[in-house]
Design an enzyme around this catalytic site. Structure first.
Site, mmCIF file in Angstrom:
data_model
loop_
_atom_site.group_PDB
_atom_site.id
_atom_site.type_symbol
_atom_site.label_atom_id
_atom_site.label_comp_id
_atom_site.label_asym_id
_atom_site.label_seq_id
_atom_site.Cartn_x
_atom_site.Cartn_y
_atom_site.Cartn_z
ATOM 1 N N HIS A 92 0.835 -1.200 0.000
ATOM 2 C CA HIS A 92 0.000 0.000 0.000
ATOM 3 C C HIS A 92 0.876 1.260 0.000
ATOM 4 C CE1 HIS A 92 -3.747 2.208 1.308
ATOM 5 N NE2 HIS A 92 -2.814 3.089 1.669
ATOM 6 N N GLU A 93 1.841 1.302 0.897
ATOM 7 C CA GLU A 93 2.689 2.500 1.002
ATOM 8 C C GLU A 93 3.656 2.633 -0.168
ATOM 9 O OE1 GLU A 93 1.520 4.586 2.959
ATOM 10 O OE2 GLU A 93 0.361 3.259 4.259
ATOM 11 N N HIS A 96 1.963 4.486 -2.849
ATOM 12 C CA HIS A 96 2.018 5.937 -2.610
ATOM 13 C C HIS A 96 3.373 6.507 -3.015
ATOM 14 C CE1 HIS A 96 -1.862 6.210 -0.845
ATOM 15 N NE2 HIS A 96 -1.565 5.552 0.264
#
Length: 175
Positions: A92-93, A96
Site C-alpha cells: 500500500h505505502e 504511494h
C-alpha cells in the site's frame, strides 16, 4: 496511509517488524514496486522503509504511512499483527511512493490523494478480495477512510475519480 481497524490489540515490536521486513522485501510484488520506483520515481523513496512505534503520534491507529517530506515509508509496528498485515501495508505505502514520483493527473490535491488511496487499496489490502464487486467496495471504503484525513469531502472526491483510478494498476500490467 492504511488505517488499523483494531488499534487496541497488541502488534509487533520494532525488532520483530524489522526482522519480518527483510522477508517481505522478497515478495515479488514488493520487489517489482521497488524496481519501478528506482526506475521511474527515484527520489520518492530516498530514505527507504522503517519500522517504528506510532503510539502517541499523529499517525497512531495506522498500519503505516508514506512520508513525502522525508521520502520514506514508516510501518507502525504496533498495528502489525501478521506477515499478511505487513505485506499489505508495505505494498500500500509503496504505491504511494510510486505515485509521488508520477505527475498528478487531477487539478486538485484532494483528487490526487483520493486516486493514490484508491490505487494503494486496490493493489494492497484489497488485492485478493473477490468477486470484483467486493474488491471495488473494499477499495472504495478504504480510500474514503484514508482520504478523510486529507480532505473534508472525501466520499465525493473518491467517487469522482474512482473508475479511472481503480483501473490504473501501474506499474503492474493491467489485469
Amino acid at each position: 496511509m492504511y488505517r488499523n481497524p483494531n488499534p487496541a490489540s497488541t502488534g509487533y515490536s520494532e525488532a520483530q517488524c524489522t526482522k519480518e521486513i527483510a522477508s517481505v522485501l522478497e515478495d515479488p510484488r514488493v520487489h517489482f514496486l521497488l524496481y519501478a520506483i528506482r526506475k521511474q520515481a527515484k527520489k520518492s523513496l530516498v530514505k527507504g522503509l522503517t519500522c517504528r512505534s506510532c503510539v502517541d503520534t499523529v499517525q497512531a491507529g495506522r498500519f503505516g504511512y508514506y512520508d513525502p517530506q522525508n521520502k520514506r515509508i514508516v510501518v507502525c509496528c504496533e498495528a502489525i499483527r501478521s506477515r499478511k498485515d505487513l505485506e499489505e501495508t508495505v505494498i500500500h505505502e509503496l504505491v504511494h511512493a510510486y505515485d509521488a514520483g508520477r505527475a498528478g493527473t487531477f487539478t486538485t490535491p484532494c483528487h490526487n490523494v483520493a486516486c493514490s488511496e484508491i490505487r494503494a487499496s486496490a493493489l494492497g489490502q484489497c488485492a485478493n478480495v473477490w468477486p470484483l464487486v467486493r474488491k471495488r467496495e473494499c477499495a472504495r471504503r478504504e480510500a474514503i477512510n484514508s482520504t478523510r484525513s486529507h480532505c473534508k469531502n472525501a466520499e465525493q472526491v473518491v467517487n469522482e475519480v474512482f473508475e479511472n483510478c481503480f483501473k490504473d494498476t501501474s506499474p503492474f500490467p493491467p489485469s
